[in-house]
Design a protein around this motif. Structure first.
Motif, PDB file in Angstrom:
ATOM      1  N   GLU A 146       0.843  -1.203   0.000  1.00 12.61           N
ATOM      2  CA  GLU A 146       0.000   0.000   0.000  1.00 12.61           C
ATOM      3  C   GLU A 146       0.876   1.249   0.000  1.00 12.61           C
ATOM      4  O   GLU A 146       0.571   2.236  -0.682  1.00 12.61           O
ATOM      5  CB  GLU A 146      -0.921  -0.005   1.222  1.00 12.61           C
ATOM      6  CG  GLU A 146      -1.942  -1.126   1.228  1.00 12.61           C
ATOM      7  CD  GLU A 146      -2.764  -1.164   2.511  1.00 12.61           C
ATOM      8  OE1 GLU A 146      -2.596  -0.243   3.350  1.00 12.61           O
ATOM      9  OE2 GLU A 146      -3.552  -2.102   2.685  1.00 12.61           O
ATOM     10  N   TYR A 150       0.856   4.370  -2.648  1.00 10.04           N
ATOM     11  CA  TYR A 150       0.655   5.726  -2.139  1.00 10.04           C
ATOM     12  C   TYR A 150       1.766   6.640  -2.655  1.00 10.04           C
ATOM     13  O   TYR A 150       1.502   7.746  -3.138  1.00 10.04           O
ATOM     14  CB  TYR A 150       0.643   5.711  -0.611  1.00 10.04           C
ATOM     15  CG  TYR A 150       0.647   7.081   0.018  1.00 10.04           C
ATOM     16  CD1 TYR A 150      -0.535   7.799   0.192  1.00 10.04           C
ATOM     17  CD2 TYR A 150       1.843   7.669   0.433  1.00 10.04           C
ATOM     18  CE1 TYR A 150      -0.520   9.068   0.771  1.00 10.04           C
ATOM     19  CE2 TYR A 150       1.858   8.932   1.005  1.00 10.04           C
ATOM     20  CZ  TYR A 150       0.681   9.619   1.164  1.00 10.04           C
ATOM     21  OH  TYR A 150       0.693  10.876   1.721  1.00 10.04           O
ATOM     22  N   ARG A 282      -9.193  -2.011  -4.801  1.00 11.09           N
ATOM     23  CA  ARG A 282      -8.848  -1.127  -3.681  1.00 11.09           C
ATOM     24  C   ARG A 282      -7.502  -0.437  -3.894  1.00 11.09           C
ATOM     25  O   ARG A 282      -7.271   0.653  -3.372  1.00 11.09           O
ATOM     26  CB  ARG A 282      -8.801  -1.921  -2.367  1.00 11.09           C
ATOM     27  CG  ARG A 282     -10.143  -2.463  -1.897  1.00 11.09           C
ATOM     28  CD  ARG A 282      -9.978  -3.225  -0.572  1.00 11.09           C
ATOM     29  NE  ARG A 282      -9.486  -2.354   0.482  1.00 11.09           N
ATOM     30  CZ  ARG A 282     -10.257  -1.583   1.250  1.00 11.09           C
ATOM     31  NH1 ARG A 282     -11.571  -1.589   1.084  1.00 11.09           N
ATOM     32  NH2 ARG A 282      -9.729  -0.820   2.181  1.00 11.09           N
ATOM     33  N   THR A 283      -6.632  -1.046  -4.671  1.00 11.70           N
ATOM     34  CA  THR A 283      -5.309  -0.467  -4.935  1.00 11.70           C
ATOM     35  C   THR A 283      -5.432   0.954  -5.472  1.00 11.70           C
ATOM     36  O   THR A 283      -4.600   1.821  -5.169  1.00 11.70           O
ATOM     37  CB  THR A 283      -4.527  -1.347  -5.928  1.00 11.70           C
ATOM     38  OG1 THR A 283      -4.424  -2.664  -5.394  1.00 11.70           O
ATOM     39  CG2 THR A 283      -3.139  -0.793  -6.203  1.00 11.70           C
ATOM     40  N   TYR A 286      -5.262   3.677  -2.859  1.00 12.05           N
ATOM     41  CA  TYR A 286      -3.965   4.039  -2.285  1.00 12.05           C
ATOM     42  C   TYR A 286      -3.215   4.997  -3.205  1.00 12.05           C
ATOM     43  O   TYR A 286      -2.557   5.933  -2.743  1.00 12.05           O
ATOM     44  CB  TYR A 286      -3.127   2.776  -2.024  1.00 12.05           C
ATOM     45  CG  TYR A 286      -3.882   1.718  -1.257  1.00 12.05           C
ATOM     46  CD1 TYR A 286      -4.655   2.054  -0.155  1.00 12.05           C
ATOM     47  CD2 TYR A 286      -3.853   0.382  -1.650  1.00 12.05           C
ATOM     48  CE1 TYR A 286      -5.378   1.088   0.544  1.00 12.05           C
ATOM     49  CE2 TYR A 286      -4.562  -0.596  -0.953  1.00 12.05           C
ATOM     50  CZ  TYR A 286      -5.329  -0.231   0.130  1.00 12.05           C
ATOM     51  OH  TYR A 286      -6.049  -1.175   0.816  1.00 12.05           O
ATOM     52  N   ALA A 289      -4.873   8.317  -2.762  1.00 10.85           N
ATOM     53  CA  ALA A 289      -4.492   8.962  -1.500  1.00 10.85           C
ATOM     54  C   ALA A 289      -3.222   9.773  -1.675  1.00 10.85           C
ATOM     55  O   ALA A 289      -3.140  10.935  -1.263  1.00 10.85           O
ATOM     56  CB  ALA A 289      -4.304   7.901  -0.412  1.00 10.85           C
ATOM     57  N   ILE A 366     -11.616   4.961   0.425  1.00 16.82           N
ATOM     58  CA  ILE A 366     -10.425   4.139   0.678  1.00 16.82           C
ATOM     59  C   ILE A 366      -9.199   5.037   0.890  1.00 16.82           C
ATOM     60  O   ILE A 366      -8.370   4.797   1.773  1.00 16.82           O
ATOM     61  CB  ILE A 366     -10.196   3.144  -0.465  1.00 16.82           C
ATOM     62  CG1 ILE A 366     -11.337   2.111  -0.491  1.00 16.82           C
ATOM     63  CG2 ILE A 366      -8.842   2.448  -0.354  1.00 16.82           C
ATOM     64  CD1 ILE A 366     -11.389   1.271  -1.741  1.00 16.82           C
ATOM     65  N   GLU A 369      -9.471   6.642   4.318  1.00 10.65           N
ATOM     66  CA  GLU A 369      -9.193   5.653   5.357  1.00 10.65           C
ATOM     67  C   GLU A 369      -7.691   5.408   5.467  1.00 10.65           C
ATOM     68  O   GLU A 369      -7.137   5.312   6.573  1.00 10.65           O
ATOM     69  CB  GLU A 369      -9.910   4.333   5.052  1.00 10.65           C
ATOM     70  CG  GLU A 369     -11.421   4.396   5.275  1.00 10.65           C
ATOM     71  CD  GLU A 369     -12.118   3.104   4.814  1.00 10.65           C
ATOM     72  OE1 GLU A 369     -11.432   2.243   4.227  1.00 10.65           O
ATOM     73  OE2 GLU A 369     -13.321   2.964   5.077  1.00 10.65           O
ATOM     74  N   TYR A 370      -7.015   5.327   4.333  1.00  8.86           N
ATOM     75  CA  TYR A 370      -5.572   5.098   4.352  1.00  8.86           C
ATOM     76  C   TYR A 370      -4.854   6.278   5.008  1.00  8.86           C
ATOM     77  O   TYR A 370      -3.955   6.101   5.838  1.00  8.86           O
ATOM     78  CB  TYR A 370      -5.047   4.893   2.932  1.00  8.86           C
ATOM     79  CG  TYR A 370      -3.548   4.695   2.878  1.00  8.86           C
ATOM     80  CD1 TYR A 370      -2.980   3.444   3.094  1.00  8.86           C
ATOM     81  CD2 TYR A 370      -2.685   5.779   2.658  1.00  8.86           C
ATOM     82  CE1 TYR A 370      -1.601   3.260   3.088  1.00  8.86           C
ATOM     83  CE2 TYR A 370      -1.316   5.602   2.637  1.00  8.86           C
ATOM     84  CZ  TYR A 370      -0.782   4.340   2.862  1.00  8.86           C
ATOM     85  OH  TYR A 370       0.598   4.172   2.862  1.00  8.86           O
ATOM     86  N   ARG A 373      -5.201   6.344   8.879  1.00  9.39           N
ATOM     87  CA  ARG A 373      -4.441   5.386   9.686  1.00  9.39           C
ATOM     88  C   ARG A 373      -2.931   5.480   9.452  1.00  9.39           C
ATOM     89  O   ARG A 373      -2.164   4.806  10.127  1.00  9.39           O
ATOM     90  CB  ARG A 373      -4.910   3.964   9.397  1.00  9.39           C
ATOM     91  CG  ARG A 373      -4.592   3.412   8.035  1.00  9.39           C
ATOM     92  CD  ARG A 373      -4.991   1.938   7.957  1.00  9.39           C
ATOM     93  NE  ARG A 373      -4.490   1.282   6.763  1.00  9.39           N
ATOM     94  CZ  ARG A 373      -5.156   1.143   5.635  1.00  9.39           C
ATOM     95  NH1 ARG A 373      -6.400   1.607   5.538  1.00  9.39           N
ATOM     96  NH2 ARG A 373      -4.608   0.538   4.602  1.00  9.39           N
ATOM     97  N   SER A 374      -2.503   6.278   8.494  1.00 14.93           N
ATOM     98  CA  SER A 374      -1.062   6.381   8.203  1.00 14.93           C
ATOM     99  C   SER A 374      -0.385   7.424   9.081  1.00 14.93           C
ATOM    100  O   SER A 374      -0.958   8.415   9.456  1.00 14.93           O
ATOM    101  CB  SER A 374      -0.855   6.754   6.732  1.00 14.93           C
ATOM    102  OG  SER A 374      -1.320   5.720   5.915  1.00 14.93           O
TER     103      SER A 374
END
Length: 374
Positions: A146, A150, A282-283, A286, A289, A366, A369-370, A373-374
């Motif tokens: 991920e 990113y 889902r990729t 990222y 993001a 997504i 969310e990334y 939490r990063s």
């Protein structure tokens, strides 16, 4: 057979150069004074690309600064070779970015002091040029994390930011079948898809692009974009002292698709190819993001991402099948099909909201969310 006087590819026209290795060696020596020690053909779609290493025992005074990793001799396809202003733009954009801390190939002058020449090869005109070979591992061969996707999003956004200061008249009116704006033109090539279910799916995407994207084009932010952030064009490197899966984005190659187009197309294309790498929709979140941390994407452009990603998949699948029909020996052109492109397209088109699980194509959520939490 179609004539080659249009700026867009037409069915029945084979534009790829036809040349053997002896011919390549002769070009390298005649145009650049290089005595070839090693020669390897690289992957290419419509162009021919050769990694060349020169014989160190043969003095070549024509190249002032020798590249220790060798060179790439590029022989452009017959159609793009007609637009010399685009060739000049490609050379200039590489020089522009290399002076702005972006690792990318740089063009080398030939014996006549020019960045390229037009040569008759197998009775067709082809532009020939030499670039420094940029060593590195491709993102397709790196661990699929991920964090790396990113970083790619960040890299794409930063590149587009730098290119806001780059302009070239050769790109303003450029027409090319690999531009996302040309998705409606795929109607002429869709005959190569023999499976009816796949054809129905492709036609659905093409029609949606016509009514959902084309009328909105004037509203989208434009600029010069790379246009082809695929798994074969992105270089990665291990981070110093990092673990076996700790990689960073190191550079970008292949500027054959540069264009004056839409920034949202750039990120959609990058998302598409990274999703193909993993097979997981889902990729794309990222990648998004990383992109949106650096470049703001308006809400109305977020809403276009699903059809833009679908359209790029269809474009790659149809043009890949067409190119394979023209040149059955070139397996590179069906890389999207081999990466289960049709399966990914079905996942994206048929994803249904589930209140308990984030929709894998809700890339904005997504991405958020990334980032949280990063």
């Amino acid at each position: 057979m179609a004539e080659q006087n249009s700026s867009l590819l037409e069915p029945g026209v084979n534009i790829r150069p036809v040349i053997d290795q002896d011919g390549v060696k002769m070009l390298a020596e005649r145009l650049y004074g290089i005595c070839v020690l090693e020669l390897k053909e690289l992957n290419g779609y419509d162009d021919k690309n050769f990694h060349i290493k020169e014989d160190p025992n043969v003095k070549n005074p024509l190249i002032m600064t020798h590249c220790p990793n060798g060179y790439v001799l590029k022989i452009m396809n017959a159609m793009d070779s007609q637009n010399l202003a685009v060739v000049e733009a490609q050379n200039e954009i590489m020089n522009f970015l290399s002076t702005r801390s972006v690792t990318c190939p740089k063009p080398i002058r030939n014996v006549f002091g020019h960045m390229f020449s037009t040569e008759i090869i197998n009775n067709k005109q082809h532009v020939v040029r030499l670039l420094e070979y940029v060593p590195g591992e491709l993102i397709k061969d790196a661990p699929k994390t991920e964090a790396l996707f990113y970083q790619l999003g960040e890299f794409v956004a930063n590149l587009d930011g730098k290119l806001q200061n780059f302009n070239h008249s050769g790109l303003v009116s450029r027409e090319h079948m690999w531009m996302l704006t040309k998705v409606p033109e795929l109607d002429k090539f869709k005959y190569v898809i023999k499976d009816q279910d796949k054809l129905d799916l492709a036609e659905e995407v093409i029609e949606e692009f016509k009514y959902a994207v084309v009328p909105r084009l004037d509203e989208l932010e434009k600029g010069v974009i790379h246009g082809d952030f695929n798994e074969m064009n992105v270089l990665v490197a291990k981070k110093p002292g990092g673990g076996s899966s700790d990689y960073r984005i190191a550079g970008i190659i292949d500027f054959g698709d540069i264009q004056y187009s839409y920034y949202v197309f750039e990120v959609a294309i990058a998302m598409t190819y990274m999703m193909l790498l993993t097979g997981d929709p889902r990729t794309g979140g990222y990648v998004l993001a990383g992109y949106t941390v650096t470049r703001r994407l308006p809400d109305d452009e977020y809403r276009l991402l699903k059809i833009l990603v679908s359209a790029r998949l269809v474009q790659s699948l149809i043009l890949g099948a067409y190119a394979k029909e023209q040149d059955p020996n070139n397996t590179y052109v069906i890389s999207t099909e081999k990466a289960n492109g049709w399966e990914l397209l079905r996942k994206i088109r048929k994803s249904k909201p589930n209140p308990e699980v984030t929709d894998p194509t809700d890339w904005k959520t997504i991405a958020n969310e990334y980032l949280t939490r990063s």
